[in-house]
Design an enzyme around this catalytic site. Structure first.
Site, PDB file in Angstrom:
ATOM      1  N   GLY A  58     -32.240  22.242 -32.310  1.00 55.85           N
ATOM      2  CA  GLY A  58     -33.710  21.737 -32.429  1.00 55.85           C
ATOM      3  C   GLY A  58     -34.413  21.628 -31.578  1.00 55.85           C
ATOM      4  O   GLY A  58     -36.247  22.152 -31.652  1.00 55.85           O
TER       5      GLY A  58
ATOM      6  N   GLN B 240     -23.510  28.185 -38.728  1.00 53.97           N
ATOM      7  CA  GLN B 240     -23.561  27.409 -37.535  1.00 53.97           C
ATOM      8  C   GLN B 240     -22.373  26.339 -37.342  1.00 53.97           C
ATOM      9  O   GLN B 240     -22.390  25.096 -38.264  1.00 53.97           O
ATOM     10  CB  GLN B 240     -25.049  27.143 -37.158  1.00 53.97           C
ATOM     11  CG  GLN B 240     -24.878  26.484 -35.509  1.00 53.97           C
ATOM     12  CD  GLN B 240     -26.305  26.297 -35.430  1.00 53.97           C
ATOM     13  OE1 GLN B 240     -27.433  27.236 -35.211  1.00 53.97           O
ATOM     14  NE2 GLN B 240     -26.786  25.182 -35.121  1.00 53.97           N
TER      15      GLN B 240
ATOM     16  N   THR C  50     -35.629  29.463 -34.806  1.00 53.60           N
ATOM     17  CA  THR C  50     -35.670  29.967 -35.750  1.00 53.60           C
ATOM     18  C   THR C  50     -36.503  30.371 -36.659  1.00 53.60           C
ATOM     19  O   THR C  50     -37.330  29.891 -37.396  1.00 53.60           O
ATOM     20  CB  THR C  50     -35.029  28.776 -36.600  1.00 53.60           C
ATOM     21  OG1 THR C  50     -33.022  28.609 -35.266  1.00 53.60           O
ATOM     22  CG2 THR C  50     -33.410  29.827 -37.660  1.00 53.60           C
TER      23      THR C  50
ATOM     24  N   ARG D 271     -32.498  33.522 -34.675  1.00 48.16           N
ATOM     25  CA  ARG D 271     -32.170  31.905 -33.629  1.00 48.16           C
ATOM     26  C   ARG D 271     -32.255  31.880 -32.172  1.00 48.16           C
ATOM     27  O   ARG D 271     -31.036  32.929 -31.607  1.00 48.16           O
ATOM     28  CB  ARG D 271     -31.054  31.253 -34.818  1.00 48.16           C
ATOM     29  CG  ARG D 271     -31.020  30.854 -36.379  1.00 48.16           C
ATOM     30  CD  ARG D 271     -30.272  30.003 -36.513  1.00 48.16           C
ATOM     31  NE  ARG D 271     -28.696  30.722 -36.785  1.00 48.16           N
ATOM     32  CZ  ARG D 271     -27.569  30.155 -36.901  1.00 48.16           C
ATOM     33  NH1 ARG D 271     -27.543  29.180 -37.274  1.00 48.16           N
ATOM     34  NH2 ARG D 271     -26.943  30.995 -37.285  1.00 48.16           N
TER      35      ARG D 271
ATOM     36  N   GLN E 145     -28.239  37.344 -37.436  1.00 46.04           N
ATOM     37  CA  GLN E 145     -27.189  37.697 -38.119  1.00 46.04           C
ATOM     38  C   GLN E 145     -27.599  37.311 -39.735  1.00 46.04           C
ATOM     39  O   GLN E 145     -29.519  37.173 -40.276  1.00 46.04           O
ATOM     40  CB  GLN E 145     -26.984  35.646 -38.073  1.00 46.04           C
ATOM     41  CG  GLN E 145     -25.448  35.498 -38.962  1.00 46.04           C
ATOM     42  CD  GLN E 145     -24.729  33.919 -38.366  1.00 46.04           C
ATOM     43  OE1 GLN E 145     -25.791  33.464 -37.998  1.00 46.04           O
ATOM     44  NE2 GLN E 145     -23.856  33.648 -38.951  1.00 46.04           N
TER      45      GLN E 145
ATOM     46  N   LYS F 213     -24.770  29.356 -28.575  1.00 45.84           N
ATOM     47  CA  LYS F 213     -24.433  29.079 -30.122  1.00 45.84           C
ATOM     48  C   LYS F 213     -23.339  30.537 -30.316  1.00 45.84           C
ATOM     49  O   LYS F 213     -22.783  30.206 -31.726  1.00 45.84           O
ATOM     50  CB  LYS F 213     -25.941  29.518 -30.593  1.00 45.84           C
ATOM     51  CG  LYS F 213     -26.328  29.646 -32.030  1.00 45.84           C
ATOM     52  CD  LYS F 213     -27.301  29.673 -33.054  1.00 45.84           C
ATOM     53  CE  LYS F 213     -27.926  28.074 -33.121  1.00 45.84           C
ATOM     54  NZ  LYS F 213     -29.292  27.712 -32.069  1.00 45.84           N
TER      55      LYS F 213
ATOM     56  N   ARG G 113     -21.693  23.344 -33.967  1.00 44.44           N
ATOM     57  CA  ARG G 113     -21.462  22.731 -32.431  1.00 44.44           C
ATOM     58  C   ARG G 113     -21.651  21.027 -32.644  1.00 44.44           C
ATOM     59  O   ARG G 113     -20.658  20.775 -33.534  1.00 44.44           O
ATOM     60  CB  ARG G 113     -22.968  22.522 -32.276  1.00 44.44           C
ATOM     61  CG  ARG G 113     -24.188  21.675 -33.144  1.00 44.44           C
ATOM     62  CD  ARG G 113     -25.381  21.446 -32.503  1.00 44.44           C
ATOM     63  NE  ARG G 113     -26.153  21.088 -34.017  1.00 44.44           N
ATOM     64  CZ  ARG G 113     -27.694  21.924 -34.729  1.00 44.44           C
ATOM     65  NH1 ARG G 113     -27.598  23.457 -34.081  1.00 44.44           N
ATOM     66  NH2 ARG G 113     -27.608  21.438 -35.799  1.00 44.44           N
TER      67      ARG G 113
ATOM     68  N   HIS H 121     -24.947 -13.619 -15.798  1.00 51.61           N
ATOM     69  CA  HIS H 121     -25.828 -13.446 -14.851  1.00 51.61           C
ATOM     70  C   HIS H 121     -27.576 -14.020 -15.112  1.00 51.61           C
ATOM     71  O   HIS H 121     -27.963 -14.651 -14.349  1.00 51.61           O
ATOM     72  CB  HIS H 121     -25.331 -12.105 -13.563  1.00 51.61           C
ATOM     73  CG  HIS H 121     -23.819 -12.908 -12.650  1.00 51.61           C
ATOM     74  ND1 HIS H 121     -23.740 -13.590 -12.399  1.00 51.61           N
ATOM     75  CD2 HIS H 121     -22.946 -12.246 -13.591  1.00 51.61           C
ATOM     76  CE1 HIS H 121     -21.752 -13.878 -12.502  1.00 51.61           C
ATOM     77  NE2 HIS H 121     -21.941 -12.078 -13.203  1.00 51.61           N
TER      78      HIS H 121
ATOM     79  N   GLU I 194     -23.447  24.170 -39.582  1.00 59.68           N
ATOM     80  CA  GLU I 194     -24.871  24.522 -41.449  1.00 59.68           C
ATOM     81  C   GLU I 194     -23.553  25.553 -42.216  1.00 59.68           C
ATOM     82  O   GLU I 194     -23.119  26.037 -41.236  1.00 59.68           O
ATOM     83  CB  GLU I 194     -25.587  24.773 -40.228  1.00 59.68           C
ATOM     84  CG  GLU I 194     -26.683  23.867 -39.483  1.00 59.68           C
ATOM     85  CD  GLU I 194     -27.545  24.513 -39.029  1.00 59.68           C
ATOM     86  OE1 GLU I 194     -28.226  25.417 -39.348  1.00 59.68           O
ATOM     87  OE2 GLU I 194     -28.577  23.966 -37.989  1.00 59.68           O
TER      88      GLU I 194
END
Length: 889
Positions: free
Chosen positions: A126, A308, A130, A111, A177, A24, A310, A846, A295
């Site tokens: 998650g 954020q 956080t 976080r 942050q 992160k 990712r 099969h 986010e």
């Protein structure tokens, strides 16, 4: 040596800093570097976590049993004071951040940022905690401590175990942050996370802090935007949620939930804000080169902040582009009943096989057979076929879905769902040209002669097939003292011959299936699908069922040998396999296993992959099956008895059908009787071509394995088996001295990650859309009944056993086997199963074939069966209706 830094400002970080600040923080630093609007902050590095973990004695806790590992690790970390040096560093960094704000205390988000987080293959979204609107240095330190402990929540421990990540290897950093005074916030996906479509942006938004959206506490506004490239964007959906809960910061720290009324009447975002968010998302995606989960927050001044980003790890990778416009890719791996990835060598081998098929079947002249035909594509370690030309052809639309109806019926359904897409409209094509190609192949391989011989003299047709087997054995004869380069040439040469097995051998069984279809018409309603399944029970001349019954016979002999039975019951299969290789098993087991492997050791689970060890190399699976057989105590349920009973039931069904037809027409009754006799004499041969193919692939594996031994001896590979993580052209370059060890390491890691992928699309469009995700599954009804394709008639109710990998699988006699897919390597398990449920396959795949022959009810093509059914759950399988009814848990 300088003391480790316990904090570092985000703007000083980049992707290369992941080991010391986690995914992160590294991502945020990377985004700040390239001028994205990210709130300022700092990271508490992994060095700080290492210090507190050492003080807490976490290395001793790692030896705790898995069920209590998380609890004890959390307790140890929470009971350990924050080291003074770490506390001082955090306080200093926080005060520095406060100096950039209006007051001494600044509200921050705290976080977690793990080193195994926000990675391309595992987001860990998650999994750690956080804390929002944290105010004051003491409060920040407390939140940091709790974040450290959250690395060991039960959900995080379970997630790491599921993804094969070593607990001891994961370190935790913390992001601190500055909070955004969010008026509206939410999440944004730069690809549709449900359908996979890469040209769509999906936004969820709600007033207040984004935590309400991320945590699922609110029903947000949902916006879907289509990006038309240079033509701009189009909002294709803007659904207003009730937004009944708003998360707001409290003065002095913490947050509160505020109840809102009338939220569904007002949109959270303006069209201009939506456009700004889409633009931001596309820029982030372009920077990372892959779809992103973002986010964001918009403050009172209207500034859009990125909090954020990712990767979206759930999307299946796309095949490389194969042409202009929309392309349609069919997963050939799934069509062959294989959900797991193929090794690079397995994929490389099939490039050569399909190149041969393209040359012989379609007259394509390929410059490099090792590169495969243009339609061959790879994504996520799976083989895909570009079937766009098929869908744009009236002949292709008529033939290919019908073929898939037999092999993998749900893939056929998905392809047919694309027929109305105007981008795939049928284009004019020459039917005569197609007919000429089919005729040329038929003449070359004397298919008409084989068909006539099969109809008139089935025994002679079977002898003809056996002669093909003799020719293949001659093809796989290797002279002594060959060089590694000659072995590689031999492997490529044999792969070039593999396709010829199909037109040489399969027409015998295909004639039988054709006779069955004609006989159904002649019977005029007296021979329905359920009765046809009964007629096809316990077919003779089926190499797969003969192999399974031979293994059962061995198990029966071993049951009466005390030493062999004791070894099978009391020793792990892997240990028995090691003893077999040493010649140290009990005599009867050693001899019996050697004889079985001498005839069938070329088989394996996932056997179409050249990179998979054969049973002759590792008989662990066979030994495990033998151990399972010893648990079957009911003589009436013995597989050979069941098989004989099935043959009698088939004969009874034939007699009954003929009797029903005779009431209407004696001539038709004669034709039906003759037709069904031919069906039973011919259709069992449908497994022979697969057996021959696997024999050739086993020979190819042997040759390439010998090359791997040579390369390892020369220090160009770490291990001989590493050769199967190279492609054929790379093996040739290795023989010339190229060192591919680092490449092999990377590919092994990627292969291991793909092994954990549970959901593989049957069909994938070039824009990322998974068409199957657009339709509501037939099984998603209120009754909880799962709907698939009927495969073997009969009804059974019994506990389920979900098996994802048959090696080492434990199956109690009579249990219902629930699997993703099967190939012949799985089928020894069928002998003691009470029923079968498969996620993949069609009525003639099969698994379906063998289930019918053993007389066990089976339903195939059941979406998500291994997820929706649990081991031990009572399940009713109705093989005639294609329904599976799990009992409520």
């Amino acid at each position: 040596m300088a003391a480790p830094a316990f904090t570092v400002e985000l703007h000083r970080l980049g992707a290369e800093d992941l080991p010391r600040v986690g995914g992160k923080a590294a991502n945020l630093g990377e985004l700040i570097r390239v001028a994205f609007p990210v709130p300022p902050g700092f990271a508490v590095t992994t060095a700080a976590y290492e210090q507190v973990a050492t003080d807490a004695g976490l290395d001793r806790v790692l030896g705790t049993e898995p069920a209590r590992l998380g609890e004890q690790a959390r307790a140890a970390l929470l009971a350990t004071p924050v080291p003074a040096a770490v506390a001082d560093a955090v306080r200093t960094a926080y005060l520095g951040l406060a100096q950039t704000s209006a007051g001494d205390d600044v509200a921050v988000a705290v976080r977690s940022s793990a080193t195994a987080e926000d990675l391309p293959w595992a987001s860990f979204a998650g999994q750690q905690d956080t804390y929002l609107n944290v105010v004051g240095a003491d409060a920040v330190l407390d939140a940091v401590r709790r974040c450290w402990a959250s690395l060991w929540t039960d959900r995080a421990v379970s997630y790491r175990a599921t993804n094969g990540i070593d607990h001891a290897a994961v370190q935790l950093a913390i992001v601190v942050q500055r909070m955004v005074d969010a008026q509206v916030a939410g999440v944004l996906f730069t690809a549709d996370p449900v359908t996979g479509k890469r040209t769509r942006t999906v936004i969820d938004a709600s007033p207040g802090l984004g935590e309400a959206v991320v945590s699922g506490a609110v029903n947000p506004d949902h916006v879907v935007v289509e990006d038309s490239g240079g033509l701009g964007i189009t909002i294709v959906e803007h659904r207003l949620g009730d937004k009944a809960v708003e998360v707001r910061p409290l003065p002095g720290g913490g947050t509160k939930q505020v109840t809102r009324i009338g939220g569904e009447s007002q949109a959270s975002l303006t069209e201009a804000q939506i456009a700004a968010l889409v633009s931001l998302g596309r820029r982030v995606e372009a920077h990372y080169g892959s779809p992103q989960d973002i986010e964001w927050a918009i403050d009172a001044a209207g500034t859009v902040w990125l909090t954020q980003a990712r990767p979206i790890t759930t999307l299946h990778p796309l095949p490389s582009p194969g042409g202009d416009g929309l392309r349609v890719y069919l997963c050939a791996s799934l069509a062959q009943g294989l959900t797991r990835p193929l090794t690079p060598m397995g994929l490389s081998a099939f490039r050569v096989v399909t190149a041969s098929a393209a040359r012989i079947g379609f007259g394509l002249a390929l410059a490099d057979a090792l590169a495969g035909p243009p339609a061959f594509r790879v994504a996520g370690g799976r083989a895909f076929a570009d079937v766009t030309p098929v869908l744009r052809s009236s002949i292709g639309r008529a033939l290919v879905p019908r073929l898939l109806d037999i092999m993998e019926s749900r893939s056929a359904v998905v392809l047919r769902s694309l027929f109305d897409d105007p981008r795939l409209a049928v284009r004019p094509s020459s039917r005569w040209r197609f007919a000429r190609r089919v005729l040329a192949v038929a003449v070359r391989f004397r298919v008409p002669v084989t068909v006539v011989l099969s109809l008139l003299r089935p025994a002679a047709a079977r002898r003809r097939v056996n002669r093909v087997g003799d020719r293949l054995r001659a093809l796989t004869t290797v002279k002594p003292a060959v060089t590694p380069a000659q072995r590689l040439d031999q492997a490529v040469r044999v792969l070039g011959e593999v396709f010829q097995i199909l037109p040489s051998v399969f027409p015998v069984a295909a004639t039988g299936l054709g006779v069955l279809a004609v006989t159904q018409k002649v019977a005029a309603g007296a021979l329905d699908d359920a009765t046809s399944h009964e007629v096809l029970r316990s077919l003779p001349y089926n190499t797969t069922t003969e192999m399974d019954l031979e293994l059962w016979a061995l198990g029966t002999r071993l049951r009466s040998d005390p030493a062999a039975a004791a070894a099978l019951r009391g020793t792990p299969a892997a240990d028995l396999a090691a003893r077999y290789r040493e010649g140290a098993l009990p005599a009867e087991l050693q001899r019996g296993l050697a004889a079985f492997l001498g005839r069938h050791g070329h088989r394996a689970v996932a056997e179409i992959d050249v990179g998979v060890p054969r049973w002759a190399e590792d008989p662990s699976y066979v030994l495990g099956v033998l151990a399972n057989y010893l648990r079957l105590d009911d003589p009436a349920s013995a597989p050979d008895v069941v098989f004989a009973r099935g043959a009698q039931a088939a004969e009874t069904a034939v007699v009954a059908v003929v009797a029903r037809v005779r009431r209407r027409s004696r001539l038709r009754a004669v034709l039906v009787r003759a037709g069904l006799r031919r069906v039973r004499q011919l259709v069992g041969m449908r497994e022979t071509h697969k057996d021959y193919l696997i024999r050739l692939l086993a020979h190819v594996r042997e040759q390439i394995g010998a090359v791997g031994t040579d390369l390892a001896a020369r220090g160009l590979l770490h291990d001989p088996a590493d050769v199967f993580f190279l492609e054929l052209a790379e093996v040739r370059s290795a023989l010339g001295g190229a060192d591919h060890r680092e490449l092999v390491t990377d590919r092994r890691a990627e292969f291991d990650r793909e092994l954990r992928r549970r959901r593989v699309p049957r069909v994938l469009l070039s824009d990322g859309t998974e068409p199957e995700a657009l339709a509501v599954p037939a099984s998603a009804d209120v009754t909880g009944v799962l709907v698939g394709t009927p495969a073997s008639a009969g009804t059974v109710t019994a506990p389920a056993r979900v098996v994802l990998d048959p090696v080492g699988a434990y199956l109690e006699p009579g249990e219902i086997l629930v699997v993703p897919s099967t190939d012949p390597g799985w089928t020894p398990l069928f002998l003691t199963a009470g029923g079968l449920v498969m996620e993949m396959g069609g009525p003639n795949s099969h698994g379906a074939v063998v289930a019918r022959e053993y007389g066990i009810p089976a339903v195939v093509g059941v979406p998500d069966a291994t997820v929706r059914i649990s081991t031990g759950q009572e399940v009713t399988v109705d093989g005639a209706a294609g329904l599976v009814r799990p009992a409520p848990e």
